[in-house]
Every structure is written in C-alpha cells, then in structure tokens.
Design an enzyme around this catalytic site. Structure first.
Site, PDB file in Angstrom:
ATOM      1  N   GLY A   1       0.974  -1.081  -0.112  1.00 16.54           N
ATOM      2  CA  GLY A   1      -0.167   0.133  -0.033  1.00 16.54           C
ATOM      3  C   GLY A   1       0.914   1.329   0.191  1.00 16.54           C
TER       4      GLY A   1
ATOM      5  N   HIS B   1      -9.070   6.213   2.922  1.00 18.74           N
ATOM      6  CA  HIS B   1      -8.121   6.280   1.867  1.00 18.74           C
ATOM      7  C   HIS B   1      -7.412   7.834   1.977  1.00 18.74           C
ATOM      8  CE1 HIS B   1      -9.300   2.531   0.076  1.00 18.74           C
ATOM      9  NE2 HIS B   1      -8.358   2.399  -0.459  1.00 18.74           N
TER      10      HIS B   1
ATOM     11  N   ARG C   1      -5.651  -2.440  11.141  1.00 18.69           N
ATOM     12  CA  ARG C   1      -6.121  -3.917  10.976  1.00 18.69           C
ATOM     13  C   ARG C   1      -5.886  -4.773  12.190  1.00 18.69           C
ATOM     14  NH1 ARG C   1      -7.540  -6.249   5.147  1.00 18.69           N
ATOM     15  NH2 ARG C   1      -8.144  -4.052   4.368  1.00 18.69           N
TER      16      ARG C   1
ATOM     17  N   ARG D   1     -23.318   9.162  14.859  1.00 17.33           N
ATOM     18  CA  ARG D   1     -23.033   8.784  13.642  1.00 17.33           C
ATOM     19  C   ARG D   1     -21.448   8.602  13.308  1.00 17.33           C
ATOM     20  NH1 ARG D   1     -27.506   9.264  13.202  1.00 17.33           N
ATOM     21  NH2 ARG D   1     -28.809  10.881  12.015  1.00 17.33           N
TER      22      ARG D   1
ATOM     23  N   THR E   1       5.098   1.160   6.524  1.00 19.64           N
ATOM     24  CA  THR E   1       3.901   0.667   6.774  1.00 19.64           C
ATOM     25  C   THR E   1       3.211   1.874   7.512  1.00 19.64           C
ATOM     26  OG1 THR E   1       2.499  -0.361   8.619  1.00 19.64           O
ATOM     27  CG2 THR E   1       4.901  -0.494   8.807  1.00 19.64           C
ATOM     28  N   ILE E   2       1.879   2.326   6.922  1.00 26.63           N
ATOM     29  CA  ILE E   2       1.283   3.383   7.468  1.00 26.63           C
ATOM     30  C   ILE E   2       0.712   3.030   8.939  1.00 26.63           C
ATOM     31  CG2 ILE E   2      -1.001   2.796   6.694  1.00 26.63           C
ATOM     32  CD1 ILE E   2      -0.358   6.051   5.555  1.00 26.63           C
ATOM     33  N   ASP E   3       0.780   1.645   9.162  1.00 23.90           N
ATOM     34  CA  ASP E   3       0.184   1.473  10.423  1.00 23.90           C
ATOM     35  C   ASP E   3       1.316   1.441  11.647  1.00 23.90           C
ATOM     36  OD1 ASP E   3      -2.350   0.972   9.289  1.00 23.90           O
ATOM     37  OD2 ASP E   3      -2.109  -1.096   9.013  1.00 23.90           O
TER      38      ASP E   3
ATOM     39  N   GLU F   1      -9.966  -0.011  12.561  1.00 23.45           N
ATOM     40  CA  GLU F   1     -10.871  -0.606  11.676  1.00 23.45           C
ATOM     41  C   GLU F   1     -10.811  -2.043  12.140  1.00 23.45           C
ATOM     42  OE1 GLU F   1      -9.452  -0.996   7.519  1.00 23.45           O
ATOM     43  OE2 GLU F   1      -7.338  -0.619   8.409  1.00 23.45           O
TER      44      GLU F   1
ATOM     45  N   GLU G   1       5.479  -5.439   5.442  1.00 30.10           N
ATOM     46  CA  GLU G   1       5.801  -7.163   5.904  1.00 30.10           C
ATOM     47  C   GLU G   1       5.925  -8.054   4.651  1.00 30.10           C
ATOM     48  OE1 GLU G   1       2.533  -8.085   8.366  1.00 30.10           O
ATOM     49  OE2 GLU G   1       3.785  -9.894   9.113  1.00 30.10           O
TER      50      GLU G   1
END
Lengths: 341, 341, 341, 341
Positions: C10, C271, C171, C265, C125-127, C221, C103
C-alpha cells in the site's frame, strides 16, 4: 431592547461567527441585550435560554459548530407551538428574534412573521442551495475540505492504478461536488441535477487509465444514474427515521470495477465536511451577515433575510429564500465538463 | 488557430489554473494550438516560447506560481517594442494573445489592442484592487494564509501579555488586511485608504489589555499614520531599485511599546502570502476565468477582460480594469470597526 | 554500480522522499546509476523499468504516493519468480536492490537475500506495526490527518448532542487510533489488541453526555468487541477478493444509538489517511532512511533493513523486521485510558 | 495532596496539553488537587494563582499558548525569592511543584530542589536544544509551519527566478533549520553550529539557478558567516533590552543579490512558528509527559525531569537537562548537505 438568537438545522462552520457579530454590533451601536435560545426552535418553544453577552461570544469566531446548540425541532408541527413561542418571548421581554438556519428554520421564520413576530433571518446551508443569496457560509469551508481530500487521493490513486470515488454532501443540489470537483481536478463530477449515464462515466474512467493517470470521480450523495441503469440499494433508515447518508459512492466503485476490470475504491467524507474552523471566506461572510442582521433589527425591517449579492449584503423578503431550491445551472456544469475524461 | 499565453507581474496562486483551463477549453472545443510565452512581455518581445499542449498543463492545477515564468518587463518603455511583438507573433503564426496579469500587464494589453493586436485579458492581483471584477484569484489564498497566521498569533500574544502586529500585503488597497483582520478577530485593522490616528490605536490596545486578552493589530504594508504623528523610516531601496517591503509593522511595535509600556512584537508575512497551492475558491475562479477567456477568443471579442460579477463570469473592456484602483469603501471599513478594541 | 529501486504494498506518504534520497546520495557520493522497477515486485519479475536519475526525482519530495507505482504482486507465489528476478537483474546489469515496503515486501526481500540477491530493505507501513523500527514514515501524516478530522468532529458533535465515531486505519495494530485519539482528545479509543466491552463504551458515552460535551470515539478498523457482545457483519469481499474496509464504526454507531437513545454517527476516514503530501516528520524520516540505505549499499551490508531507533538510523537484519508484529503495549493504552469518559 | 503547576519562558504549542494531562492523571488516579501559578516563577513568588480543576483544563488540548501565562521572571535574581516561594507554597498548602519550561525554568527548578522544594520538571523548548530528551514538544509544530512556508516559497521563487531566504528560529542550535530545510527541500541550510562560507553559499545559489530551479536557503536566526566574511548589523535592542530577532536573512539576501546579480528576497517567519494548535506529534508527546509527571509526583521522585528517549518516557535528574545545550551533530548536518546545491 432585548433580542433572541437561535440556530437551527445541521451545523455549519460560521454559525458562531454570525452569533458573535450580531451581539457585538447590537451591543456596541444600539445597546441591545441578547438572549441565546438553545437548540433551534426548541429554545423559544420551551423557554430554554442562555446568556449571550460579550463575554459569551469572546473567542468563538474561529470555532466550528454553534454555542447555542441546534436541533431539527419543527415548530409548525407542534400544536400551539407558535403561541408558546410568543408567550415565552413576551415573558422574557424579547422584542425580536434573529433566526439563523436553512430552509426549515427560515420557513418557520416566515410563518412567525406572518403571525406578528419580529424576525430577521440569516441564511445557512452547507449545500449552498438557498435561493436569493449568492453563497451561504460553511459552503466554502466544506469545498476546501473536500478539495484537500481530493488532492490527497490523486497520489494514492495513481500509485495503485485505481479509480477513486469521493462522495461529498449534496442531496438535492450538487454545488459542493461541482466546486470541489473543479478545484480538485476531478475527471468526472456527478450531481443530483443531472442523472448520469453509467456508460459515459465508464468511458471517462477508461480514457483516463490510458493516459497513465488515475481517475478521480466526485459524486454528490444525491446523484443517481439514468433510469434503469444501475440497481441502487434501497435507503436504509436509522433508529431516528433518517435515511442514512452514503451509498452512491460505494455502488459506483462496484460498478466501475465490474465494468472495467480495474480496482476502484470509494471514500465518503461525511461529517468531516461540516465541522471545525471556518475558512476565512466563511468567517468574513458570516461576520458581515451578523452585523447586517443587527442593523436590520435596528431598522425594524422584519420579515427579511440578510443575503450576499455580489460583494454586498442586502435584505430580501424571508419568503424569497425558501420559495425554490438553488440548483446548479446547466452552464456551470458544462464549464466543469471541459475537464472530464 | 494558434493562441499565445503569457503571465505578467507578481505571481499569484491560481495562475497555473488559468493557463490549464485556457488550454483545455481551447483544445477540446475549438481545436486551438497554444504557445506559452516566457516571463511576461519578455516572451513575445524576444520570441521566447515554450510548448503548451495538454501534457504541459497536466497536474498544474494545484500548483502555485506560473509554469510560464513572470517578469515586470514593460513593453511600452522599449523602443519599437510593440512592433517586435507583432513581428514575433506573425512569425510564429499566432493570431491572438491571452494576457494574464495586473494593472501593468493589462495596461500594455489595452495599448496593444489599440494597435491592432488581438488580446484577451485575465485579471490578476493578489491585492484584489483591480476594478471591474468582484474578486481576483490569489486573494482568497492570501487571506487564508494571513488568517491562519493571525489565529496562531492570538495564543502566543495572550500567553505573554504582548501586543502582536501582523503586517500583510497591500500597498495601495487594504483588502487583505480588511478580510484577514476580520476573519482573524483583529482588534485593530489599518489600511492605506485611511491614515490612522496613533492615539486611537493605542487606546484600543490598552482597552484590550484590560480585558486580559492580548491585542492583535493587522496592518497593510501601505498603511500610514495621520500627518505628523509618527516618524517613518525613509524607504530603503534594494539593489534593483525596488523599495523594500516592510517597515510599518515594526515601527508600530516600537511606538506601542514606548506609549503603553507593554511588550509588542511584529511579524511580516511577506512572500509566504503569495506562494503555494491555491485555495478551492481561487482554483474555481481561475479555472472559470480561463474557460471563459478561451470562449472570448473563439467569439473574437478582443480588447476585453474576463471578470467575476456576482457568480457570473462576464466580459468588460480592458480599459475598465485599469482606469482606477478598487479601494476599500468606507462602509466596509466601518463593518470591521465594530470589532475594534 | 547500478542499483534497482522498488516500492511494494500500500502507498504511504514519504515513499517518494525515500526514492529521491537514495538516488541523490548514491549519485553524489558514490557515482551510482539507478533504475526504477515499476509496481513493486512486478517490475523486476517482468523487467519493467523506468529511468531514475536526478531529473526523475526532482520535485518529488513533497508529493504523496510513489512515482514507481506499487502492487501486491507476491514473488514467492510465482513459479520460478526468484530466478526470473535474478535473470532480469543480471540482464540489466543491476548489482543491488533497494526494496521499500512492508511485511510482505520485506519478507520477499529476506528470502531473496538468502538466495544470493543483494538487497537493502526500507521499512514502510502506514500502520506503524513493523518491528525493529521506532516509527515508519507515513504514520505521522496519517495521525495528523485523523487528528484534524477529530478536531473538526468535536464541534459538530457538540452542536447536535451526538456521539461521533471515527474509524481509522489499523487492522492488526491500533497505533493510528491510539495516537490520533490521544491527540484529538477522544473519549474512548478502541484498538485490535484489546477486545472492547460494549457496556464500558456505553458507560463512557453516557458519562460524557452528562457533562454537556459530546463523545468522540476513535476506533481502529480491526477493533472488535469481546466475544458474544455484538453481532458483526460478516466481512464482505470485493471483486478482487479483498475484504472491504470499514464496518466497525457503523456498527458501533447503531449499537450506541440503540443502547443510549442518543444519536450517533460514524465517519470512515479511509484512503484520505494515506494520500497526499507527507508531514515534515515523515519527510525527514524518509529522507534519512533513503540516505542511509544508499550508505548500506555502498558498505555492501546486504540483507539489512535501515531503521529508526531513538534519533539514530541504524541497520538491523531484514528478518528482524518481519518476525513479529509491533502492537500497542498495555502501558501505552493505559496512558490513553486516563482520558476516557 | 495539592500540587502547583507553572509554565515559564517562551510559549510553545503543547503547553496546555501538558497542563491538562498532569491535572487529569493526578485527579483521576491519585485524587490530587491542582493550583495554577500565573506567569512562570512570578506566580509562586507573588502567590498569584488560578483554579486548575478538570473544568479549567477542558478543551485546552488543541490550543496553543498556555492558560497559565508565562514570563521570564528569574527567581534566582530576586533577593529572598526562594524563601518567598517556599512560604507561599506552605501558605497555600502546596506540597509539590510541576515546572514546565526550558533551560532557565529548569535551572531554577534544580536549585529549588537543592533547597528542599519538591519539584518535577517538564522540558520545553521550541528549539529542541535541551539535553537528555530526544525531542521537546512544540518543535514538531514549528518544523511543520516552517516546512509549509518553504513549500509555498518554492513556487514563487521559480516563477520570478529569485533566490528566497527563509529565516527560522534557532539562536544557539539549528534543529528547526535542519529539519524544516530537509523537509522543504532547501538548497542550502545554515545553522549556528557551523559558521558558513559565503562563497560556498553563492556557489550553491548559482548552480541552482543554472538548473532552472530557484534556490531556497533556510537559515537559523543564530547562523553567522565565517570570520571576516560579511559585515553584520550590530544587534539592535528593543525598549526592554532584548536583542531584536531577525537580521541574518535580510543580510544574506543583500549579499546574494550583490554577488550574483540575481534578485533575492528574505522572509522572517518569526512568532508564527510558535503559536497555534500543536501538531499531533506534539500533542501526544506533551500529553505523555504530563501523565508521567503526575506519576513522578506520586512516586515522590522529585528533582527529576520527565523526558522522551526513543518511544519511552523516562525520568532523568533535573540537572542533566541543563548541563549542556543539545546542538546539531556533524553527521546530521552531513546528511542534509547531500541535498545542497
């Protein structure tokens, strides 16, 4: 003189700027006292107020939302509602009302005027679809937020050779989609005013992929395909009976994937578009509307709405604001179409 | 048909958006070819060109500056300049010119028109002081940048119990100061159109300190005190003969310190105001002006400038743009004064 | 010496900054030539290259995405894939490879190393869930974007007396939720590492409503309730077989509405979090990693990954990066819990 | 237990986040009461306090500046100052002090510790030049602001074929210049740690002009030329005896103009760098420092400063923070030099 102020409907960046300006102008030049009614028409209906002096409005200019709170309470659906408002205003010694809101709020304001209440309206809708004013505050902020999101999505779309669909606000009018799409260099813009042809959308997407750039599609939440072209999910309703926002962006992504064989992803900007600090344009517009609303009260020119026409703030009859929706004219859409594909 | 495009004068966010829109519209709907002239009037004068096809304008919409370069070359001061431009245009097979610029550039365009050159003008000035158009692109971006700076300065001023003076662009007209000051909640706004009374400025500053908030003063670079009130540094000139910007903000800080005994600091925003990505408002305005300039070429309606009036793009005689400066009217300043002190 | 560069997985703000830095350092100090492989491992697999000289990397530092393109092509699942890569490298005269990825990409890099290919890894990795490095670039940008969104949502939540749920990326690890939630003043933060108790979430929401502030919940998420507590939609898959993102935020909104009787809400940032210009932190980190990757190539220290430890860039074995996921430790979550409710 | 909190020295984005975190953690987990001292050491010296309960810190996380006010009052220069502080603390029933500040504030804290006062220090300097901590809050925000300004200046410099010099904060250490310059793609970065050679600067500028890009030079306010190379204005002092900031940027612009014959302009970012909402990084760092400062009070581990090392918050002796300035090491400057010219 005591003046009540209320904010109704969905929130919009700039509401606090209006409130501050009404109070500052009324205090300084006319010696007015102000009373804040809480949560739209619920406030005058139930006599629920908060102090609204200079200290209360200090520092609120750059803040999103509304210090008065808001609601969708519809006075006209409540038995004896108008009488209760008149009684509460009399009991509180309030001579006039500044009502800041959209179609519903200003519709109620129109009817109150007809029943002898002194009301000045200030137009508010993030969608920019109110008649009789060139722009409404909050719209420019929403367009800036959506444009910045589109800017960001260009690079991720290109890196992954994907189509990206951005769903923005606009149930009945496509102003946010039109402006943000034009500002963000979208390859297709879809608006409620013009049912789209899915084959043409797909053609634009495919032509874009050929040039090695990735397609960005901006779609208003109220946009829809020409009859019979795409099956849409029936609108789900939440536990309050409102139809859930969103849906068309995701459906388009699925449709584009299945018709082009390329990946497509959708993003729903949602509530982020209407929160937070207003743009400079919206702060200036909101401040000017507030100053002029106080002047209208002082002039006793009730039953009017303050509005932007060109670079001037003018007064128009309240009814003019709500008699019809201001939608995107065909020439404006054609200007945007120059950049499709 | 071949059309030349040039950008003159100081740069402005939105120039690239105009260039892209002229080219995209002219290519798509009229089959025009475009030629870019480099560095304002120097380009046609010396026949210095660059290709300007769809690929050349791809991706430039969100970028500040101008891909064509700019300069302050004044054609009218060069012997035989007009003839050389006409010869170069003829030699390159160029039938018409789109000139994007401010007072000087459009002044030259007006004179070229009178001497038989097909010119369409597009108004550009970051200061928003061109007549015959409600707004010029770049202005909204500059106001947003200045407003964000003012937002930031509020907290530092309050923490240190200091006055902060923000000097913004505006030599002859105070539009940026007026809008950014209003949007940023300034306590005093000083503009060239209205010589200020230093005693009143000091009074506002002192009243602000009493409420425990720190005063923010926004001053246009061209603002000046009433006669005899403050000694100003004589304008230094740089090695190119331009008068250096800046000065009044620093002088005000010194004056306020010595008159109030409180600390005062000044910030000169300078070139940061005119660079970088345009706001959504400016991108939409610039794009619409570009599309309409191509239409004007196609209509053969030369000697005109495209302009914003209300929400419409219209055509006005080139001369109308430059016959007088658009300054801040007194009513607009009075609206802002509501929030002084 | 010729060096290949590729980006896999990604996209992440900062990829272009790494590419530029590797090339600039390698050119200037070691006289290397660089070759760009397109779309992750697909590039070396198919010998699909692009030039990567100083001109190619000019101006890319502030741009999101990757000029090399990316893909999720998994070399190890392709019969004879490794041999084809080696052949293509030999054919192109490429002596070493800089592989920028997460990874999967680094896992492949590890195996290539074992089979004699000269590889240097750069963690992406953005995470922020890669082991052996304090931070990965892109993470700070994502956290800033999410924080700005949360800032905006506070005002709209308060004006409407609503709960707002913000679903962010993550995730398997909750770093973005943890940092953005802490920075945005969230009232509850839910992360994959710790299954949540819906009763406790509801208790926090209700306590927040009592103080007249509106609750903001930030949820990764991949967060999920404790067993048996809430029915989750089964993961839908798109036409490419990927599980669609999103879902938990919307489910939480429904659950909170039905349990508290208050409106809720949800917003899914999606993205928007991974595109666009990198923050200064990410640009500096990415640039430093790139410079150091070129140094590692020069040192012939292959099979290593460059990594941030404290304020230093160090080299660690490639295998160290992927041996386990870096998740949020319990102490960090407890720091955040101080502000719940 | 009652705990006093104060903020000293120049303001920094993140101060309010620290204050909030100390109070929230201390209230919730230890039942502490907090008292705010106004304006740095002036507060405890004069017994000038404000309430500091949960309501007082509500909503301050994203706000720049400090709700406690600040000053440069140096306790150690006041006869009997320490005794007065001890008396005031005793009188107010205050058992411990959390002092948030830079070199001066922490120097005083060190001496108070030696004289029996229970103090915990929290490091604060926008310049990032405090020893014993990897980063200080506020620094990341300043770097982001400066980087955004540099991004904007690239386009204006290129359009006008000008050199642009950006003067940023940093009297004794060049961290902001180094990071913002690296993030902004500067062509030269000048820092106090390394006297510059004006001939080399000019060489970089000229080489840059040849490539058709415009040079951007980032210079820390404390940078200076090698001995005898450029005449510098003698430091002017303001009416409070402080040396006025600014100067080197303007001098460089003049020098570059006269040596290269090209236009050069300078911008001094000034106070804009230290005001306004903190970046997410700074909010998280400040919040974690605040939580850990409350823990240190609870542990009775006085005479310590909380600090960031890697990703951990640790405690170090107060004296360690101030024993020497943390300057830019030579290897970090060499990394940046890769991109010069």
């Amino acid at each position: 003189m005591r003046v009540g102020v209320l904010t109704g409907g969905g929130d919009c960046p700039g509401l606090n700027a209006v409130i501050r300006a009404v109070v500052r102008k009324g205090n300084k030049d006319y010696g007015y006292e102000f009373v804040g009614f809480r949560d739209g028409w619920r406030g005058p209906l139930e006599g629920d107020t908060m102090p609204l002096d200079r200290a209360a409005v200090s520092g609120i200019l750059p803040r999103g939302g509304t210090i008065l709170g808001s609601s969708r309470t519809n006075l006209m659906k409540i038995d004896g509602g108008v009488e209760r408002v008149k009684d509460n205003m009399a009991g509180l010694g309030i001579d006039a009302l500044v009502a800041i809101g959209g179609e519903d709020t200003l519709g109620v304001a129109t009817q109150l005027t007809e029943r002898g209440v002194n009301v000045i309206g200030v137009p508010k809708t993030i969608d920019n679809d109110l008649n009789a004013t060139d722009y409404t505050f909050g719209f420019d902020t929403a367009v800036n937020i959506a444009t910045e999101a589109i800017d960001r999505l260009h690079t991720t779309a290109e890196s992954h050779h994907r189509a990206l669909i951005v769903e923005v606000m606009g149930r009945h009018a496509g102003w946010i989609a039109l402006h943000a799409g034009m500002a963000g260099g979208a390859n297709v813009i879809l608006i409620p005013e013009r049912p789209f042809d899915i084959h043409q959308v797909v053609a634009h997407v495919e032509s874009r992929f050929k040039t090695n750039y990735a397609p960005i599609i901006v779609v208003a939440e109220g946009a829809h395909p020409q009859e019979g072209q795409m099956e849409l999910a029936t609108g789900e309703t939440d536990s309050f009976g409102h139809v859930r926002l969103g849906g068309i962006g995701q459906r388009l992504a699925e449709e584009i994937e299945s018709r082009t064989g390329k990946e497509a992803r959708s993003v729903v900007l949602g509530h982020v578009q209407r929160g937070g600090t207003p743009s400079a344009f919206d702060r200036v517009l909101a401040t000017r509307l507030g100053v002029n609303a106080a002047e209208a009260v002082h002039a006793g020119d009730f039953g009017k709405m303050v509005a932007l026409q060109g670079t001037n703030i003018v007064r128009v009859p309240l009814a003019a604001a709500t008699e019809k929706l201001k939608t995107v004219p065909v020439e404006r859409y054609e200007e945007a179409e120059v950049f499709f594909g």
